[in-house]
Design a protein around this motif. Structure first.
Motif, PDB file in Angstrom:
ATOM      1  N   ARG A  93       0.816  -1.201   0.000  1.00 50.60           N
ATOM      2  CA  ARG A  93       0.000   0.000   0.000  1.00 50.60           C
ATOM      3  C   ARG A  93       0.860   1.266   0.000  1.00 50.60           C
ATOM      4  N   HIS A  94       0.267   2.351  -0.503  1.00 49.70           N
ATOM      5  CA  HIS A  94       0.917   3.662  -0.400  1.00 49.70           C
ATOM      6  C   HIS A  94       0.788   4.239   1.007  1.00 49.70           C
ATOM      7  N   LEU A  95      -0.309   3.921   1.678  1.00 48.81           N
ATOM      8  CA  LEU A  95      -0.629   4.586   2.932  1.00 48.81           C
ATOM      9  C   LEU A  95      -1.199   3.593   3.938  1.00 48.81           C
ATOM     10  N   TYR A  96      -0.666   3.664   5.153  1.00 49.72           N
ATOM     11  CA  TYR A  96      -1.182   2.882   6.278  1.00 49.72           C
ATOM     12  C   TYR A  96      -1.524   3.876   7.394  1.00 49.72           C
ATOM     13  N   THR A  97      -2.792   3.916   7.796  1.00 52.96           N
ATOM     14  CA  THR A  97      -3.247   4.856   8.814  1.00 52.96           C
ATOM     15  C   THR A  97      -3.708   4.083  10.049  1.00 52.96           C
ATOM     16  N   THR A 137      -3.281  10.050  15.691  1.00 55.88           N
ATOM     17  CA  THR A 137      -3.287   9.293  14.441  1.00 55.88           C
ATOM     18  C   THR A 137      -1.849   9.139  13.960  1.00 55.88           C
ATOM     19  N   LYS A 138      -1.528   7.954  13.505  1.00 56.13           N
ATOM     20  CA  LYS A 138      -0.181   7.687  13.000  1.00 56.13           C
ATOM     21  C   LYS A 138      -0.296   7.182  11.566  1.00 56.13           C
ATOM     22  N   LEU A 139       0.480   7.776  10.671  1.00 53.28           N
ATOM     23  CA  LEU A 139       0.434   7.410   9.260  1.00 53.28           C
ATOM     24  C   LEU A 139       1.824   7.034   8.773  1.00 53.28           C
ATOM     25  N   PHE A 140       1.881   5.975   7.967  1.00 50.95           N
ATOM     26  CA  PHE A 140       3.122   5.556   7.329  1.00 50.95           C
ATOM     27  C   PHE A 140       2.883   5.529   5.824  1.00 50.95           C
ATOM     28  N   LEU A 141       3.661   6.302   5.083  1.00 51.10           N
ATOM     29  CA  LEU A 141       3.542   6.339   3.630  1.00 51.10           C
ATOM     30  C   LEU A 141       4.674   5.546   2.999  1.00 51.10           C
TER      31      LEU A 141
END
Length: 286
Positions: free
Chosen positions: A137-141, A159-163
């Motif tokens: 994936r491009h984005l994990y939220t 909120t934590k996001l990993f791109l």
């Protein structure tokens, strides 16, 4: 202070791109560029403007606790806080780093005796050149939700996001994909990315920033040398305990592998934590 190494990245100032955390932090000092990037990552938020409480914010807790330096630390008109980090090396501990970053940021938001309601919403965003979770994936939220009923959120405002810049999925907007493609080294794909490219080139003309970068690079190299010295010392201790000289070779090999992976915090723990040392030796199959 938690040190961010340039190991695994290009180190020549002229060759640096947006994926270099130091240069990324400098480019994001442009509030319009930073605001547009946040719009692309979090399109549902209405961000009118952003403020910089402190550029490349350093957070220093109690004297015995680990301090951190954040790449980009901003807040919007509603006092929502955003920490944006550029990451090119999978150090195997990014999820727990976000946990620590969150705790340190929270400590800065309220003083002793103040109500917990004063804790503002906070987004911790890691822009990675690799797929941390291996799902393409491009984005994990991530937000805190109830396991028994995922319609119930904890409501703690975090909120934590990993791109992931290397994804090929069609799972994000074309605007965000354009940015992530640029992070991955591809040519600028729209007007915003061209503005970023222009800002990168302009930043590299700044002699003061160049000097600051080279100073940080020298610091990283010194940390590597110190880590090797500590590894040798620990290896000698291990060799004495077992009555063999192989311990030193094992520790040198371990330190070299940790340096290659940019795991400097692990190196610093080798001397005083034998159990952790044994765990790392086993992890690397040494």
């Amino acid at each position: 202070m938690e040190e961010k190494s340039t190991t695994g990245q290009k180190t020549n100032w002229e060759d640096l791109g947006i994926s270099n955390d130091f240069l990324f932090g400098k480019v994001m000092q442009d509030s319009e560029l930073c605001k547009e990037l946040l719009h692309r990552i979090l399109p549902d938020l209405k961000i009118d403007h952003i403020e910089y409480p402190q550029l490349q914010k350093s957070i220093k807790p109690d004297i015995d606790a680990k301090s951190v330096r954040l790449d980009v630390y901003v807040q919007d008109q509603k006092q929502t806080v955003y920490d944006i980090e550029m990451q090119v090396t999978d150090t195997k501990e990014l999820p727990k780093r976000t946990r620590y970053y969150q705790s340190m940021i929270d400590l800065q938001m309220i003083d002793k005796g103040e109500h917990y309601k004063k804790l503002n919403p906070c987004y911790i965003i890691f822009i990675c050149t690799f797929d941390l979770f291996g799902k393409g994936r491009h984005l994990y939220t991530f937000e805190n939700i109830c396991r028994e009923d995922n319609g119930i959120t904890l409501g703690d405002g975090t909120t934590k996001l990993f791109l992931n810049a290397e994804s090929e999925m069609s799972d994000v907007s074309k605007e965000l994909k354009s940015f992530l493609d640029y992070v991955a080294g591809k040519e600028p794909g729209d007007s915003f990315i061209m503005q970023l490219e222009k800002a990168v080139k302009q930043a590299k003309k700044n002699r003061e920033w160049r000097h600051e970068y080279m100073t940080l690079l020298m610091r990283d190299q010194e940390n590597i040398e110190k880590g090797i010295e500590k590894g040798i010392e620990k290896g000698i201790e291990k060799g004495i305990e077992k009555g063999i000289a192989k311990g030193q070779e094992m520790m040198l090999e371990l330190v070299q592998k940790l340096v290659e992976d940019g795991r400097y915090d692990d190196i610093s723990q080798l001397k005083n934590n034998q159990d952790y040392c044994q765990k790392l030796l086993k992890e690397y199959g040494i």
